[in-house]
Motif scaffolding. Structure first.
Motif, mmCIF file in Angstrom:
data_model
loop_
_atom_site.group_PDB
_atom_site.id
_atom_site.type_symbol
_atom_site.label_atom_id
_atom_site.label_comp_id
_atom_site.label_asym_id
_atom_site.label_seq_id
_atom_site.Cartn_x
_atom_site.Cartn_y
_atom_site.Cartn_z
ATOM 1 N N GLY A 5 0.821 -1.211 0.000
ATOM 2 C CA GLY A 5 0.000 0.000 0.000
ATOM 3 C C GLY A 5 0.851 1.256 0.000
ATOM 4 O O GLY A 5 1.893 1.320 0.668
ATOM 5 N N LEU A 6 0.434 2.241 -0.766
ATOM 6 C CA LEU A 6 1.074 3.559 -0.739
ATOM 7 C C LEU A 6 0.048 4.495 -0.119
ATOM 8 O O LEU A 6 -0.991 4.786 -0.728
ATOM 9 N N GLY A 7 0.309 4.922 1.119
ATOM 10 C CA GLY A 7 -0.660 5.746 1.838
ATOM 11 C C GLY A 7 -0.243 7.200 1.840
ATOM 12 O O GLY A 7 0.641 7.580 2.605
ATOM 13 N N ASP A 8 -0.851 7.993 0.953
ATOM 14 C CA ASP A 8 -0.513 9.428 0.830
ATOM 15 C C ASP A 8 1.002 9.623 0.787
ATOM 16 O O ASP A 8 1.550 10.484 1.473
ATOM 17 N N LEU A 9 1.648 8.824 -0.004
ATOM 18 C CA LEU A 9 3.113 8.786 -0.030
ATOM 19 C C LEU A 9 3.680 9.919 -0.889
ATOM 20 O O LEU A 9 3.323 10.058 -2.061
ATOM 21 N N VAL A 10 4.573 10.694 -0.279
ATOM 22 C CA VAL A 10 5.308 11.718 -1.027
ATOM 23 C C VAL A 10 6.772 11.300 -1.008
ATOM 24 O O VAL A 10 7.389 11.202 0.059
ATOM 25 N N ALA A 21 0.693 13.421 -3.679
ATOM 26 C CA ALA A 21 0.782 12.270 -2.781
ATOM 27 C C ALA A 21 0.178 11.047 -3.484
ATOM 28 O O ALA A 21 -0.878 11.145 -4.112
ATOM 29 N N LEU A 22 0.866 9.929 -3.374
ATOM 30 C CA LEU A 22 0.424 8.701 -4.048
ATOM 31 C C LEU A 22 -0.374 7.845 -3.076
ATOM 32 O O LEU A 22 0.108 7.525 -1.984
ATOM 33 N N SER A 23 -1.585 7.485 -3.477
ATOM 34 C CA SER A 23 -2.433 6.623 -2.647
ATOM 35 C C SER A 23 -2.977 5.510 -3.513
ATOM 36 O O SER A 23 -3.890 5.729 -4.325
ATOM 37 N N GLY A 58 3.672 10.509 4.400
ATOM 38 C CA GLY A 58 2.906 9.308 4.120
ATOM 39 C C GLY A 58 3.671 8.063 4.499
ATOM 40 O O GLY A 58 4.724 8.123 5.135
ATOM 41 N N GLN A 59 3.115 6.918 4.103
ATOM 42 C CA GLN A 59 3.775 5.674 4.489
ATOM 43 C C GLN A 59 3.587 4.567 3.473
ATOM 44 O O GLN A 59 2.699 4.607 2.626
ATOM 45 N N VAL A 60 4.484 3.592 3.603
ATOM 46 C CA VAL A 60 4.411 2.375 2.804
ATOM 47 C C VAL A 60 3.825 1.306 3.718
ATOM 48 O O VAL A 60 4.232 1.182 4.878
ATOM 49 N N LEU A 61 2.870 0.544 3.198
ATOM 50 C CA LEU A 61 2.166 -0.438 4.027
ATOM 51 C C LEU A 61 2.297 -1.832 3.425
ATOM 52 O O LEU A 61 2.140 -2.005 2.214
#
Ligand SMILES: Nc1ncnc2c1ncn2[C@@H]1O[C@H](COP(=O)(O)OP(=O)(O)OP(=O)(O)O)[C@@H](O)[C@H]1O
Length: 255
Positions: A5-10, A21-23, A58-61
Motif C-alpha cells: 500500500g502507498l498511503g498518501d506517499l510523497v 501524494a500517491l495513494s 505518508g507511508q508504505v504499508l
C-alpha cells in the motif's frame, strides 16, 4: 504479506518540491508499471517502497502495516528487489549468488539445504543461466547478470516484486521471457511493481500503470485508462504515433 500500500506517499526527490501524494494499492495478482521520463523519481519511488529511503510524507504499508514498524527479516521475506546498482562484494559463483535469495529464510549460521538448492537450480534454469552456475559473477555479460539478479529474487520466493527496469540489458527474447515470468508471478497471486522505459512492454504486460510527471503530478489506474496518447506525449515530451499489434497498442516516436 502480499499487498503493498502507498498511503498518501510523497517521495523525497532531491531539489524538487513535493509532488502529488500517491495513494494506491498493489494487490496480489496485479502487475503495475511505473512510467516517466529520466530523473522523475521512478527509482526513488521503488527505493522508498523497499524501505531503503524515507518518504517526505505518508507511508508504505505491507498488508496494512507500516513498513517502518516491521522487522527486517519480515520485510526481506516479503519483498523481492531487482535493482540497478549491483556490486561484486566478493568473488562468488552464479549458483552461490542465487542462493543468497534464501538468506531471509535461514537463521544466522544455518547452511542452505536441499530445498534451497532446488529452488536456486530451478530459478537459474528458468532464467536461462543454469549453464553458467559455476562461473564467477564478475565474468558475466550485462544481460547474464540481469538474468541472475532476477533468478536470485525468484529463489527468494517473495510475495511482492519491486523491479527497476527488469528488462535492462536483455535481448528481445529474454525481455519477453522476463515479462512473462513477472506476469506469471502475478497470476500465481503475487504483486508486481516495476519501472519501465519501454512503453510498449508496459502496454503489453502491465495491467495497471502509474505515470510520474516532471512537475510532480502523477496519475494511476488500470492500463487501458492510462494509455491515452496525449497524456503519454505530455509525459515524455514526445509526439507518438499509435497502432495496434497482436491485440495491444504500440507507440512509436514520431520525428
Ligand atoms: N543522492 C542524490 N543526490 C542528489 N540528487 C539525487 C540523488 N539521488 C537521486 N537524485 C536525483 O533525484 C532525481 C530522481 O532520480 P531517480 O533515479 O529516482 O529518477 P528515475 O526516474 O529513476 O530516472 P531514470 O529514468 O533516469 O533512471 C534525479 O534528478 C536525480 O538526479
Amino acid at each position: 504479506m502480499n499487498r503493498l500500500g502507498l498511503g498518501d506517499l510523497v517521495i523525497d526527490v532531491p531539489g524538487r518540491d513535493d509532488g502529488r501524494a500517491l495513494s494506491l494499492g498493489v494487490e496480489p495478482g496485479q502487475v503495475w508499471g511505473v512510467l516517466g521520463p529520466n530523473g522523475v523519481g521512478k527509482t526513488t519511488l521503488l527505493h522508498t517502497l523497499a524501505g531503503l529511503r524515507a518518504p517526505r510524507a505518508g507511508q508504505v504499508l505491507l498488508d496494512g502495516q507500516a513498513l517502518a514498524t516491521l522487522g527486517r527479516r519480515q520485510v526481506a521475506r516479503a519483498l523481492g528487489l531487482v535493482f540497478q546498482d549491483r556490486q561484486d562484494g566478493f568473488p562468488a559463483t552464479v549458483r552461490e549468488t542465487a542462493l543468497i535469495g534464501r538468506h531471509p529464510w535461514l537463521s544466522a549460521w544455518q547452511m542452505e539445504g536441499g530445498e534451497d538448492l532446488r529452488l536456486a537450480e530451478t530459478a537459474l534454469a528458468r532464467l536461462d543461466v543454469d549453464h553458467l552456475a559455476e562461473r564467477l559473477v564478475s565474468t558475466l555479460s550485462g544481460g547474464e547478470r540481469q538474468r541472475l539478479a532476477i533468478a536470485t529474487v525468484l529463489t527468494q520466493t517473495p510475495q511482492i516484486w519491486l523491479a527497476d527496469e527488469p528488462t535492462n540489458h536483455l535481448d528481445l527474447h529474454h525481455q519477453t521471457a522476463v515479462m512473462a515470468l513477472l506476469a506469471e508471478q502475478a497470476a500465481e497471486g503475487r504483486a508486481v511493481m516495476m519501472c519501465l522505459h519501454d512503453l510498449n512492454l508496459a502496454a503489453r504486460w502491465c495491467d495497471h500503470l502509474l505515470l510520474l510527471y516532471p512537475d510532480g503530478e502523477a496519475c494511476w489506474g488500470p492500463r487501458d485508462a492510462m494509455l491515452e496518447t496525449s497524456a503519454l506525449e505530455r509525459l515524455y515530451g514526445q509526439r507518438l504515433a499509435t497502432a495496434e499489434v497482436d491485440g495491444a497498442p504500440v507507440f512509436v516516436p514520431v520525428r
